[in-house]
Write an enzyme that holds these catalytic residues in place. Structure first.
Site, PDB file in Angstrom:
ATOM      1  N   SER A 140      -3.599   7.178  61.007  1.00  0.00           N
ATOM      2  CA  SER A 140      -5.052   7.330  60.801  1.00  0.00           C
ATOM      3  C   SER A 140      -5.574   6.103  60.069  1.00  0.00           C
ATOM      4  CB  SER A 140      -5.313   8.570  59.948  1.00  0.00           C
ATOM      5  OG  SER A 140      -5.022   8.293  58.586  1.00  0.00           O
ATOM      6  N   ASP A 141      -6.892   5.906  60.106  1.00  0.00           N
ATOM      7  CA  ASP A 141      -7.426   4.897  59.207  1.00  0.00           C
ATOM      8  C   ASP A 141      -7.527   5.530  57.818  1.00  0.00           C
ATOM      9  OD1 ASP A 141      -9.925   2.290  59.728  1.00  0.00           O
ATOM     10  OD2 ASP A 141      -8.533   2.651  58.086  1.00  0.00           O
ATOM     11  N   TYR A 142      -7.953   4.718  56.874  1.00  0.00           N
ATOM     12  CA  TYR A 142      -7.941   5.062  55.446  1.00  0.00           C
ATOM     13  C   TYR A 142      -8.680   6.390  55.168  1.00  0.00           C
ATOM     14  CZ  TYR A 142      -7.371   2.926  50.754  1.00  0.00           C
ATOM     15  OH  TYR A 142      -6.963   2.590  49.493  1.00  0.00           O
ATOM     16  N   THR A 143      -7.961   7.414  54.818  1.00  0.00           N
ATOM     17  CA  THR A 143      -8.501   8.768  54.539  1.00  0.00           C
ATOM     18  C   THR A 143      -9.351   9.304  55.700  1.00  0.00           C
ATOM     19  OG1 THR A 143     -10.453   7.920  53.377  1.00  0.00           O
ATOM     20  CG2 THR A 143      -8.506   8.405  52.035  1.00  0.00           C
ATOM     21  N   ALA A 144      -9.121   8.797  56.894  1.00  0.00           N
ATOM     22  CA  ALA A 144      -9.926   9.261  58.029  1.00  0.00           C
ATOM     23  C   ALA A 144      -9.646  10.724  58.347  1.00  0.00           C
ATOM     24  CB  ALA A 144      -9.658   8.393  59.258  1.00  0.00           C
TER      25      ALA A 144
END
Ligand code: GLC
Length: 749
Positions: free
Chosen positions: A293-297
């Site tokens: 995932s992207d950052y805290t996505a």
């Protein structure tokens, strides 16, 4: 369990793993690579607890660098407890070795960590920002810079880069356009292939290659109004024809991982999209790597409004096909309960863990977890002469000459005096741009230093900052006017700060920030010849500058060797050859604007009732593919070797290109097509090929392209990928506007 006993168990388990590995290795048949890899993965999986498996699906930042809204306290305890399988934003042979030792020596099974980082346009040796580097249109060069980045990063303990960023970007307001390869699908797909090849090389087990990441999947660059993270909504046709191809190209080149995009598409956040990550990525494209995932996505599925809580967010992401949770700690926190409750299955978790372990084996981390943490290689390779030379060459190739009235450029190295004015003239910090990761701006060579090293000893350089990049302070204007008045020529280095583009850096206006344009006005009043050198991370509105300044160089953020590269161009030691990978609008009001627009039912004309503005033309200030040279090139008519093309043959498209000037120069010859009539509307032009050629003064070269069925394919009214019979135009020229054309028929046999 006492530390001593844990370590002995760890050794036993590690021995079992190595036993499996060596046993499978000695029976290895070259054709059994996959089977052997599966056996290795099986051997480790069979020893793991569920908690250890979920740990492998968890990625935390080290806090060494911050690239998102949160940092993780206690990540070292997580490592020691086997609760994390990957760390990002950590580099340095010794530092990463220290973290790896925690995982290998102190956890029950000793499964090594994978270290990731945003090695986007260089690691310590920084190359031009991707938007600038793409202006070189030199794929070999772009592969070389990725190779060098991988060599330097892997010498500093890294295994995995979150690059290439291959989001099609057509909105100059969007800050991450700086990180992209621009507006065109064909060109970005070429860049995607070059970057994956450069980062991954031919052997991920070598100690100088990185697993690369195709990001951000998908259509992040289509954020509404150019506002970062904003809504994306488009037809499946546009998604598949414009935004997906660069990612498919990455899969075809063997990219090891994908990263989810923050945005939704048509109501479904990418990070929760089974359509994207299961149906298309794994179903249609047969991708066998892992998805992060992207950052805290994953957490952001809650504010997106598709998850009521973090447990639901985690279940949605896993179901979509997201194998690793970046920084959100949701998988770690909720998967055990979700498994217990039957919301997620053991198979889903096992498949995610297998995908991750495969790459740890491919990287050779089980054989030698420390092979990428070699301080001797680090000392020998980082920022070495060869890498710096490549950085200067790439910066030169990336520079685009936008205007050069009366051949004001190049300047004479023996000039008597030169005024150097502007907040970017003697500035190191901005030169390495956004997403410069481990790059240290103090390694960068300023424009001032670059010019000092080129001009003759008798040349007087008069410097004045003149203004800030982005303030309303005019107090420096008088000094700037003074230095201009006492100099023969004026070079003004203006533009944006590096942090005015990149992530979370959208701008509603795209003109020179602050009072920089007023500074130009004041200096122009001296009557001196002014050359504008731009340093920026996006297309700017240069309409006024184009009307008032005789020479303009677009240098983007050109990296560690920006100064020498720009100076070489200014003084003619190198002839500019860059071509814009993105359209420069006349006004932000035209945005989004790109060359491959549709014709509409009322294409612009003198008639009032046609598609246009009341106050400006539809045409851009500088079109896609545009760039001048210190020489000039002449194109012959377009010659076709046939007037009909069928599915079984190819069409040769030839032009003669002549260097009609008096210096050697490079030219990017571009080929576009137009499908004149089809079952759906088609763009007025589509880039389908290009060749960068070098010509001596007076030299003519015949450039030939070959078009085939595959070059003409599109999604018809029923979304079939096909070619329909009918007339096509083919255009060849020096940019997307200045072309010669010819026509041919595509006929079905
Ligand atoms: C950021 C970016 C992504 C980057 C990641 C890790 O939010 O969107 O491109 O790779 O976090 O730094």
């Amino acid at each position: 369990m006492e530390k001593k006993n844990r370590i002995s168990l760890n050794i036993i388990c590690a021995a079992i793993i190595m036993l499996f590995v060596s046993a499978s290795a000695c029976t290895q048949q070259p054709s059994d690579d996959d089977a052997q890899l599966e056996a290795k993965v099986d051997s480790v999986m069979s020893l793991m607890t569920m908690e250890e498996k979920i740990g492998q699906m968890t990625l935390y930042t080290s806090g060494f660098d911050q690239t998102g809204p949160t940092v993780r306290e206690g990540y070292k305890e997580d490592i020691r407890a086997g609760r994390v399988g990957a760390i990002f934003n950590a580099y340095g042979a010794e530092f990463n070795r220290s973290l790896q030792e925690m995982a290998v020596e102190e956890t029950r099974l000793g499964i090594p960590l994978i270290f990731g980082y945003d090695v986007v346009h260089g690691h310590k040796t920084i190359f031009p920002i991707p938007l600038g580097e793409t202006a070189s249109w030199d794929m070999d060069l772009m592969q070389q810079t990725a190779r060098v980045a991988a060599v330097e990063a892997s010498a500093q303990g890294l295994h995995w880069t979150f690059a290439p960023m291959i989001d099609i970007s057509r909105d100059a307001r969007w800050g991450r356009i700086a990180e992209s390869a621009g507006e065109d699908t064909y060109l970005t797909s070429k860049v995607s292939r070059a970057k994956v090849r450069g980062f991954q090389g031919t052997d991920l087990g070598a100690n100088n290659t990185l697993v690369s990441t195709a990001k951000h999947f998908v259509a992040y660059g289509a954020a509404k109004a150019g506002r970062d993270y904003h809504t994306v909504d488009m037809s499946d046709r546009t998604l598949r024809e414009v935004y997906l191809p660069p990612f498919k190209a990455a899969v075809e080149e063997g990219v090891g991982s994908f990263m989810t995009a923050f945005n939704e598409i048509g109501g479904v956040p990418a990070t929760a999209s089974e359509y994207l990550f299961t149906d298309i990525l794994r179903g249609e494209w047969d991708f066998d790597g892992f998805v992060v995932s992207d950052y805290t996505a994953v957490n952001e599925l809650i504010p997106h409004g598709v998850a009521a809580d973090s447990a639901e967010a985690g279940a949605l992401a896993l179901k979509a096909g997201v194998d690793m949770d970046m920084q959100g700690a949701i998988y770690h926190k909720h998967l055990p309960d979700l498994l217990e409750e039957g919301v997620v299955s053991e198979d889903q978790i096992n498949e995610a863990v297998r995908r991750i372990l495969r790459y740890k084996f491919k990287l050779g981390l089980f054989e030698d977890p420390y092979r990428y943490s070699d301080t001797e290689r680090e000392d020998e390779l980082v920022l070495n002469e060869e890498h710096l030379d490549l950085a200067e060459e790439t910066a030169q190739e990336s520079i685009v000459l936008l205007k050069n009235n009366d051949n004001v450029l190049p300047l004479d190295e023996n000039i008597g005096s030169l005024a150097l004015i502007g907040p970017l003239a003697d500035n190191q910090r901005e030169l390495i741009g956004s997403w410069s990761a481990a790059g240290d701006y103090t390694d960068a060579v300023t424009l001032r230093k670059g010019i000092e090293n080129v001009v003759s000893s008798g040349t007087e350089i008069n410097y004045a900052k003149g203004a800030d990049i982005n303030s309303d302070d005019r107090s420096g204007f008088s000094e700037a006017v003074q230095v201009a008045n006492r100099s023969d020529v004026v070079v003004m280095a203006l533009g944006e700060a590096a942090n005015m583009s990149g992530e979370a850096a959208s701008r509603s206006e795209i003109d020179l920030p602050g009072v920089q344009q007023d500074l130009i006005r004041e200096v122009l009043k001296t009557g001196k010849t002014v050359i504008l050198v731009l340093m920026n991370g996006r297309p700017l509105d240069l309409t006024w500058e184009d009307e008032n300044v005789p020479a303009i160089l677009e240098t983007w953020f050109a990296g560690t060797q920006a100064g020498p590269a720009i100076a070489d161009i200014l003084f003619g030691d190198d002839n500019p050859s860059g071509k814009l990978p993105v359209t420069f609008p006349r006004s932000v009001g035209q945005v989004p604007i790109h060359y491959d627009m549709k014709n509409t039912g009322r294409p612009m004309s003198e008639n009032k009732y046609t598609s246009k503005y009341l106050d400006i033309p539809n045409s851009p200030l500088y079109p896609f593919g545009y760039g001048l040279s210190y020489t000039s090139f002449e194109y012959s008519d377009v010659n076709l070797d046939k007037t009909e093309l069928t599915a079984s043959d190819s069409l040769a498209v030839s032009v003669d290109v002549t260097n009609t000037g008096d210096v050697e120069g490079e030219e990017v010859v571009q080929l576009y097509i137009r499908d004149m009539t089809a079952s759906v509307t088609r763009p007025v032009k589509e880039l389908k090929d290009f060749k960068k050629i070098a010509l001596a003064p007076g030299e003519t070269s015949e450039v030939t392209f070959y078009l085939s069925h595959e070059d003409l394919e599109f999604y018809d009214i029923d979304m079939n990928w096909t070619v329909e019979p009918g007339e096509f135009k083919v255009f060849v020229g020096t940019n997307s506007r200045d072309v010669n054309d010819a026509s041919f028929e595509y006929v079905t046999q």
